[in-house]
Design a protein around this motif. Structure first.
Motif, PDB file in Angstrom:
ATOM      1  N   ALA A  63       0.829  -1.205   0.000  1.00 46.80           N
ATOM      2  CA  ALA A  63       0.000   0.000   0.000  1.00 46.80           C
ATOM      3  C   ALA A  63       0.866   1.260   0.000  1.00 46.80           C
ATOM      4  O   ALA A  63       0.534   2.253  -0.649  1.00 46.80           O
ATOM      5  N   LYS A  64       1.961   1.207   0.717  1.00 48.76           N
ATOM      6  CA  LYS A  64       2.871   2.353   0.741  1.00 48.76           C
ATOM      7  C   LYS A  64       3.468   2.592  -0.642  1.00 48.76           C
ATOM      8  O   LYS A  64       3.587   3.740  -1.096  1.00 48.76           O
ATOM      9  N   GLU A  65       3.852   1.505  -1.320  1.00 49.76           N
ATOM     10  CA  GLU A  65       4.411   1.636  -2.666  1.00 49.76           C
ATOM     11  C   GLU A  65       3.388   2.214  -3.645  1.00 49.76           C
ATOM     12  O   GLU A  65       3.752   2.902  -4.604  1.00 49.76           O
ATOM     13  N   LEU A  66       2.113   1.939  -3.392  1.00 48.75           N
ATOM     14  CA  LEU A  66       1.051   2.391  -4.284  1.00 48.75           C
ATOM     15  C   LEU A  66       0.472   3.744  -3.873  1.00 48.75           C
ATOM     16  O   LEU A  66      -0.500   4.206  -4.477  1.00 48.75           O
ATOM     17  N   PHE A  67       1.027   4.357  -2.832  1.00 44.62           N
ATOM     18  CA  PHE A  67       0.599   5.663  -2.345  1.00 44.62           C
ATOM     19  C   PHE A  67      -0.826   5.647  -1.789  1.00 44.62           C
ATOM     20  O   PHE A  67      -1.519   6.661  -1.809  1.00 44.62           O
ATOM     21  N   ILE A  68      -1.246   4.509  -1.296  1.00 42.47           N
ATOM     22  CA  ILE A  68      -2.589   4.400  -0.731  1.00 42.47           C
ATOM     23  C   ILE A  68      -2.589   5.023   0.665  1.00 42.47           C
ATOM     24  O   ILE A  68      -1.813   4.607   1.524  1.00 42.47           O
TER      25      ILE A  68
END
Length: 272
Positions: free
Chosen positions: A169-174
């Motif tokens: 989620a962090k990698e996807l900017f969520i």
């Protein structure tokens, strides 16, 4: 059922006039809709591994006079019981949705996998699509797709682990407020859907009929995305006469979630 999109039991869409209806259409796809004062209708197509909820930060920033169609694509979240089989089958489903929708041609805005679907939909049925917003679309087949899918098959069980999901989620900017929705979607994603959607994504190439699409198109790509993504943006822009392309500064593969305020302003400047 009628409801307002909610997050942590508080209305997420804070502006007035955004009364949403969630329903399952005849194909089995879950769609959230709202009717605005303008004739303009926007269809928002999410990326792979997420769902319609990924557009909530953008929806909060956009003016509310538009009408919206926000589906969960096959295999994703509320449409998880309907496996993702191919881009073409999904486009056929979207065409069926449009043909039952009473309104003028729509604007389709897609992110990543959803952007590829937007390109196919506009290319095949320009009578249904007025303009296309393409965000972070890979438009050139990747090398060694079989190896990528084999690795993905082995790693798939990790997606259901909360700690792994938080890292993704962090990698996807969520944003943290949307993490419960992301975890729910990850846990409901079948291996069949995962392999089919990723396989279609990494093998995608621009259809020849894209050059004949008569409407306007806007291609956006993050400055920090992989070089292939910027190459893809250039290929799309060069292939269609009504297309403009833009590199978004300080953005990776997650423009709608990373810079929703900027994206809302850019889209409103582009839309009629």
């Amino acid at each position: 059922m009628d409801y307002k999109i909610c997050l942590n039991e508080q209305p997420y869409i804070k502006r007035t006039g955004m009364s949403w209806r969630g329903s399952v259409d005849t194909s089995g796809v879950y769609v959230e809709t709202t009717i605005g004062l303008k004739e303009e209708t926007l269809l928002l197509l999410h990326g792979g591994g997420v769902a319609g909820w990924m557009w909530r930060p953008l929806l909060e920033q956009l003016e509310t006079d538009y009408s919206f169609l926000v589906p969960d694509l096959p295999g994703h979240d509320h449409s998880a019981n309907l496996p993702y089989r191919s881009h073409q089958q999904t486009v056929n489903t979207l065409i069926s949705l449009f043909e039952g929708y009473e309104g003028s041609p729509v604007t389709v805005i897609g992110f990543s996998l959803g952007a590829q679907l937007a390109i196919l939909l506009a290319s095949q049925r320009p009578d249904l699509v007025e303009r296309v917003g393409i965000i972070s679309a890979q438009a050139k087949p990747a090398k060694w797709p079989a190896a990528t899918l084999a690795t993905l098959r082995m790693a798939a069980p990790l997606a259901k682990n909360e700690h792994f999901a938080r890292a993704q989620a962090k990698e996807l900017f969520i944003p943290s407020a949307l993490f419960p929705a992301y975890l729910r979607t990850s846990r409901s994603l079948s291996l069949e859907t995962l392999l089919a959607s990723v396989g279609e994504n990494i093998r995608f190439s621009i259809p020849e009929s894209w050059a004949e699409f008569p409407g306007d198109s806007l291609v956006l790509v993050g400055e920090a995305e992989r070089p292939m993504m910027r190459t893809s943006a250039n290929l799309l822009a060069d292939s269609q006469s009504g297309c403009e392309a833009e590199i978004v500064a300080d953005c990776g593969h997650g423009i709608p979630l990373q810079r929703p305020g900027w994206l809302a302003q850019r889209l409103q400047a582009w839309l009629p």
